[in-house]
Design a protein around this motif. Structure first.
Motif, PDB file in Angstrom:
ATOM      1  N   ARG A  68      28.642 -26.539 -22.608  1.00 40.43           N
ATOM      2  CA  ARG A  68      29.048 -26.177 -21.261  1.00 40.43           C
ATOM      3  C   ARG A  68      27.795 -26.023 -20.414  1.00 40.43           C
ATOM      4  NH1 ARG A  68      30.025 -21.669 -17.990  1.00 40.43           N
ATOM      5  NH2 ARG A  68      29.097 -20.238 -19.460  1.00 40.43           N
ATOM      6  N   GLU A  69      27.864 -26.479 -19.173  1.00 40.54           N
ATOM      7  CA  GLU A  69      26.733 -26.328 -18.266  1.00 40.54           C
ATOM      8  C   GLU A  69      26.844 -25.008 -17.518  1.00 40.54           C
ATOM      9  OE1 GLU A  69      25.787 -29.614 -15.782  1.00 40.54           O
ATOM     10  OE2 GLU A  69      26.207 -31.069 -17.362  1.00 40.54           O
ATOM     11  N   ARG A  70      25.725 -24.293 -17.434  1.00 39.98           N
ATOM     12  CA  ARG A  70      25.680 -23.056 -16.664  1.00 39.98           C
ATOM     13  C   ARG A  70      24.923 -23.334 -15.365  1.00 39.98           C
ATOM     14  NH1 ARG A  70      23.924 -18.223 -20.669  1.00 39.98           N
ATOM     15  NH2 ARG A  70      22.119 -19.547 -20.877  1.00 39.98           N
ATOM     16  N   ILE A 117      14.579 -12.841 -10.930  1.00 40.44           N
ATOM     17  CA  ILE A 117      14.030 -14.190 -10.846  1.00 40.44           C
ATOM     18  C   ILE A 117      15.167 -15.196 -10.901  1.00 40.44           C
ATOM     19  CG2 ILE A 117      11.771 -13.638 -11.820  1.00 40.44           C
ATOM     20  CD1 ILE A 117      12.782 -14.610 -14.523  1.00 40.44           C
ATOM     21  N   LYS A 118      14.883 -16.394 -10.412  1.00 40.28           N
ATOM     22  CA  LYS A 118      15.885 -17.459 -10.421  1.00 40.28           C
ATOM     23  C   LYS A 118      15.762 -18.238 -11.719  1.00 40.28           C
ATOM     24  CE  LYS A 118      15.474 -20.953  -7.588  1.00 40.28           C
ATOM     25  NZ  LYS A 118      15.535 -21.838  -6.414  1.00 40.28           N
ATOM     26  N   LYS A 119      16.872 -18.360 -12.452  1.00 44.65           N
ATOM     27  CA  LYS A 119      16.911 -19.126 -13.703  1.00 44.65           C
ATOM     28  C   LYS A 119      17.557 -20.464 -13.410  1.00 44.65           C
ATOM     29  CE  LYS A 119      17.971 -18.438 -18.593  1.00 44.65           C
ATOM     30  NZ  LYS A 119      18.014 -19.771 -18.998  1.00 44.65           N
ATOM     31  N   ASP A 120      16.918 -21.528 -13.841  1.00 41.74           N
ATOM     32  CA  ASP A 120      17.436 -22.875 -13.606  1.00 41.74           C
ATOM     33  C   ASP A 120      18.748 -23.105 -14.349  1.00 41.74           C
ATOM     34  OD1 ASP A 120      15.235 -23.481 -12.030  1.00 41.74           O
ATOM     35  OD2 ASP A 120      14.091 -24.285 -13.729  1.00 41.74           O
ATOM     36  N   ALA A 121      19.488 -24.092 -13.896  1.00 46.77           N
ATOM     37  CA  ALA A 121      20.720 -24.482 -14.580  1.00 46.77           C
ATOM     38  C   ALA A 121      20.372 -24.956 -15.983  1.00 46.77           C
ATOM     39  CB  ALA A 121      21.419 -25.582 -13.801  1.00 46.77           C
ATOM     40  N   ASP A 122      21.239 -24.668 -16.937  1.00 50.56           N
ATOM     41  CA  ASP A 122      21.017 -25.098 -18.307  1.00 50.56           C
ATOM     42  C   ASP A 122      22.348 -25.347 -19.005  1.00 50.56           C
ATOM     43  OD1 ASP A 122      21.852 -22.480 -18.494  1.00 50.56           O
ATOM     44  OD2 ASP A 122      20.349 -21.874 -19.954  1.00 50.56           O
ATOM     45  N   LYS A 123      22.272 -25.729 -20.250  1.00 55.25           N
ATOM     46  CA  LYS A 123      23.464 -25.997 -21.046  1.00 55.25           C
ATOM     47  C   LYS A 123      23.513 -24.996 -22.186  1.00 55.25           C
ATOM     48  CE  LYS A 123      23.468 -30.938 -20.139  1.00 55.25           C
ATOM     49  NZ  LYS A 123      23.372 -32.254 -20.746  1.00 55.25           N
ATOM     50  N   VAL A 124      24.720 -24.652 -22.614  1.00 49.85           N
ATOM     51  CA  VAL A 124      24.897 -23.716 -23.714  1.00 49.85           C
ATOM     52  C   VAL A 124      26.016 -24.235 -24.619  1.00 49.85           C
ATOM     53  CG1 VAL A 124      26.477 -22.244 -22.430  1.00 49.85           C
ATOM     54  CG2 VAL A 124      25.199 -21.284 -24.305  1.00 49.85           C
TER      55      VAL A 124
END
Length: 95
Positions: A57-59, A73-80
């Motif tokens: 799933r993409e976050r 802080i800003k966290k980049d989009a990632d997959k889990v």
């Protein structure tokens, strides 16, 4: 809570269940893991009957907080990788 089953214990149990040797059972387990990894990392999903569904799933990009400093802080989009447990397994555990 019981200790988790190790790979060695899983291979031994699989070999016993298959009436096979540990080398064959280990190769079968490694092949299943490789197939699941390849499918899920490619964006697909794998359903193991009686166990559940494994999928990716993409976050979205989001704001997170550093617990040590309190700084946001800003966290980049990632997959889990996620897993939905099958109803049959839930019922057998609770039943």
């Amino acid at each position: 809570m019981a200790k988790p089953m190790t790979k060695t214990q899983l291979v031994a149990a699989l070999a016993d269940e298959m009436d096979s040797d540990k080398k064959t059972a280990g190769a079968a387990l490694d092949a299943v893991v490789a197939i699941i990894t390849r499918e899920v990392s490619g964006g697909g999903a794998v359903t193991l009957p009686g166990v559940g569904k494994i999928y990716c799933r993409e976050r979205p990009e989001r704001m997170v907080r550093n617990p040590a400093t309190g700084e946001t802080i800003k966290k980049d989009a990632d997959k889990v990788v996620k897993m939905t447990i099958a109803k049959a397994l839930k019922d057998s555990v609770n039943g």
